[in-house]
Design an enzyme around this catalytic site. Structure first.
Site, PDB file in Angstrom:
ATOM      1  N   LYS A   1      -7.026   2.375   2.109  1.00 16.49           N
ATOM      2  CA  LYS A   1      -6.772   3.545   2.164  1.00 16.49           C
ATOM      3  C   LYS A   1      -7.274   4.236   0.958  1.00 16.49           C
ATOM      4  O   LYS A   1      -6.578   4.609  -0.087  1.00 16.49           O
ATOM      5  CB  LYS A   1      -5.148   3.801   1.987  1.00 16.49           C
ATOM      6  CG  LYS A   1      -4.570   3.515   3.308  1.00 16.49           C
ATOM      7  CD  LYS A   1      -2.969   3.123   2.986  1.00 16.49           C
ATOM      8  CE  LYS A   1      -2.337   2.719   4.395  1.00 16.49           C
ATOM      9  NZ  LYS A   1      -0.834   2.617   4.248  1.00 16.49           N
TER      10      LYS A   1
ATOM     11  N   LYS B   1      -3.580  -5.811  13.230  1.00 17.50           N
ATOM     12  CA  LYS B   1      -2.303  -5.346  12.722  1.00 17.50           C
ATOM     13  C   LYS B   1      -1.722  -5.012  14.098  1.00 17.50           C
ATOM     14  O   LYS B   1      -1.927  -5.204  15.164  1.00 17.50           O
ATOM     15  CB  LYS B   1      -2.695  -3.874  12.175  1.00 17.50           C
ATOM     16  CG  LYS B   1      -3.383  -3.983  10.665  1.00 17.50           C
ATOM     17  CD  LYS B   1      -3.796  -2.679  10.095  1.00 17.50           C
ATOM     18  CE  LYS B   1      -2.726  -2.135   9.450  1.00 17.50           C
ATOM     19  NZ  LYS B   1      -2.199  -2.673   8.275  1.00 17.50           N
TER      20      LYS B   1
ATOM     21  N   ARG C   1     -17.663  18.835 -15.561  1.00 13.82           N
ATOM     22  CA  ARG C   1     -16.679  18.787 -14.725  1.00 13.82           C
ATOM     23  C   ARG C   1     -16.840  17.824 -13.573  1.00 13.82           C
ATOM     24  O   ARG C   1     -15.960  17.029 -13.556  1.00 13.82           O
ATOM     25  CB  ARG C   1     -16.623  20.127 -14.041  1.00 13.82           C
ATOM     26  CG  ARG C   1     -15.567  20.116 -12.803  1.00 13.82           C
ATOM     27  CD  ARG C   1     -14.195  19.724 -13.391  1.00 13.82           C
ATOM     28  NE  ARG C   1     -13.740  19.995 -14.627  1.00 13.82           N
ATOM     29  CZ  ARG C   1     -12.968  19.012 -15.438  1.00 13.82           C
ATOM     30  NH1 ARG C   1     -12.355  18.211 -15.014  1.00 13.82           N
ATOM     31  NH2 ARG C   1     -12.495  19.679 -16.521  1.00 13.82           N
TER      32      ARG C   1
ATOM     33  N   ASP D   1       5.045  -7.156   6.784  1.00 12.47           N
ATOM     34  CA  ASP D   1       5.125  -5.737   6.917  1.00 12.47           C
ATOM     35  C   ASP D   1       6.543  -5.008   6.903  1.00 12.47           C
ATOM     36  O   ASP D   1       7.213  -5.276   7.705  1.00 12.47           O
ATOM     37  CB  ASP D   1       4.074  -5.200   7.804  1.00 12.47           C
ATOM     38  CG  ASP D   1       3.946  -3.661   7.675  1.00 12.47           C
ATOM     39  OD1 ASP D   1       3.654  -3.240   6.727  1.00 12.47           O
ATOM     40  OD2 ASP D   1       4.271  -3.053   8.703  1.00 12.47           O
TER      41      ASP D   1
ATOM     42  N   GLU E   1      -0.798  -9.261  10.745  1.00 11.88           N
ATOM     43  CA  GLU E   1       0.471  -8.662  10.423  1.00 11.88           C
ATOM     44  C   GLU E   1       1.595  -8.823  11.195  1.00 11.88           C
ATOM     45  O   GLU E   1       1.453  -8.902  12.643  1.00 11.88           O
ATOM     46  CB  GLU E   1       0.107  -6.965  10.428  1.00 11.88           C
ATOM     47  CG  GLU E   1       1.278  -6.367   9.742  1.00 11.88           C
ATOM     48  CD  GLU E   1       0.786  -4.689  10.272  1.00 11.88           C
ATOM     49  OE1 GLU E   1       0.121  -4.169   9.107  1.00 11.88           O
ATOM     50  OE2 GLU E   1       1.372  -4.284  11.036  1.00 11.88           O
TER      51      GLU E   1
END
Length: 292
Positions: free
Chosen positions: A133, A165, A98, A227, A195
């Site tokens: 992410k 960002k 597994r 963005d 960004e």
């Protein structure tokens, strides 16, 4: 990926599955001297990844288990394809099954979805790249899966490139103060990406570096991230950047999916970054089928 890092991932996966008592079902039902052979079979179309992780799980449980691969990472899979053959002590095969399949299925799922995006932008010149992410602890494996699927890696973490960002701009006092601070502190070996949410912000970035170029200074910004823009805005942004006095990589991101990616790519960016490559994939369906 680093062998020590891979081993930590495998050790963690096995520890949470085996606990302190081990595989009590297998110990109670299978003779200690039993041996077996099983085939890893793909149940669906996909692109293989996770070969090293799968093998490492079995090697860690029992070095007497042998895994023979009939497909390599990055190769396409079809339903009923035999991907590998596992032979050795039966208890060890069952105990490792597994954890090994979890890693193989997850990473193949990433490679498969990446390959789908790569096919959708074929011929446009845009490259598909990942983001940060990722699943905590699995970033190196997941980023390798993106490569296996034909994509490319963005920065690995916070340490290897500067990506400013919207929250950096907000907490840093605005775009121009942030650019001024970057000009004072950035090093020539560190890439800087900004960004922007609007074309006005893009113009501000380009104007800042255009002024530096006129003064004989090096530009601060090496890449811009457009963005959450629609294709028409991206095309206008691409035109602005291409007229700039220094080369700037153009990245597009924000809500990209299979329906929108080609139109975004046709607008002319160099890169399209997609968090869903790693944070929203479906595990590829593999089975471990016993021989005979």
């Amino acid at each position: 990926m680093n062998d020590a890092h891979l081993q930590r991932v495998v050790d963690t996966a096995l520890a949470e599955d085996l606990g302190l008592s081990g595989d009590i079902t297998t110990l109670a039902t299978v003779a200690a001297d039993a041996t077996g052979t099983a085939y890893v079979v793909s149940r669906e179309d996909g692109v293989l990844s996770g070969v090293e992780a799968f093998t490492a799980v079995f090697r860690t449980v029992d070095p007497w288990v042998r895994v023979a691969w009939s497909r390599r990472a990055g190769e396409e899979l079809a339903p009923n394809d035999v991907v590998a053959t596992v032979t050795g002590p039966a208890r060890s095969i069952l105990t490792a099954e597994r954890s090994a399949l979890n890693l193989l299925g997850h990473l193949t799922g990433i490679a498969s979805r990446t390959a789908g995006f790569v096919r959708l932008v074929d011929g446009t010149g845009a490259r598909i790249v990942d983001t940060r992410k990722t699943t905590p602890g699995l970033r190196a494996l997941e980023k390798q899966a993106v490569i296996d699927g034909g994509g490319a890696n963005h920065r690995f973490g916070l340490f290897d490139a500067i990506l400013v960002k919207d929250n950096h701009i907000g907490l840093g006092g605005g775009l121009t103060p942030v650019l001024e601070r970057l000009a004072e502190h950035s090093r020539h070996v560190v890439r800087v990406e900004i960004e922007v949410d609007t074309l006005d912000q893009l113009r501000e970035v380009l104007a800042f570096d255009a002024a530096r170029l006129r003064e004989g200074k090096q530009p601060v910004v090496h890449a811009v991230l457009l963005d959450n823009m629609v294709p028409m805005q991206i095309a206008d942004g691409v035109e602005l950047v291409r007229r700039h006095g220094a080369p700037v990589v153009i990245e597009v991101s924000g809500g990209v999916n299979e329906r929108t990616v080609r139109d975004l790519a046709l607008a002319g960016p160099d890169l399209i970054s997609i968090g869903a490559l790693t944070h929203s994939v479906r595990c590829h369906d593999f089975g471990l089928d016993l021989c005979g």
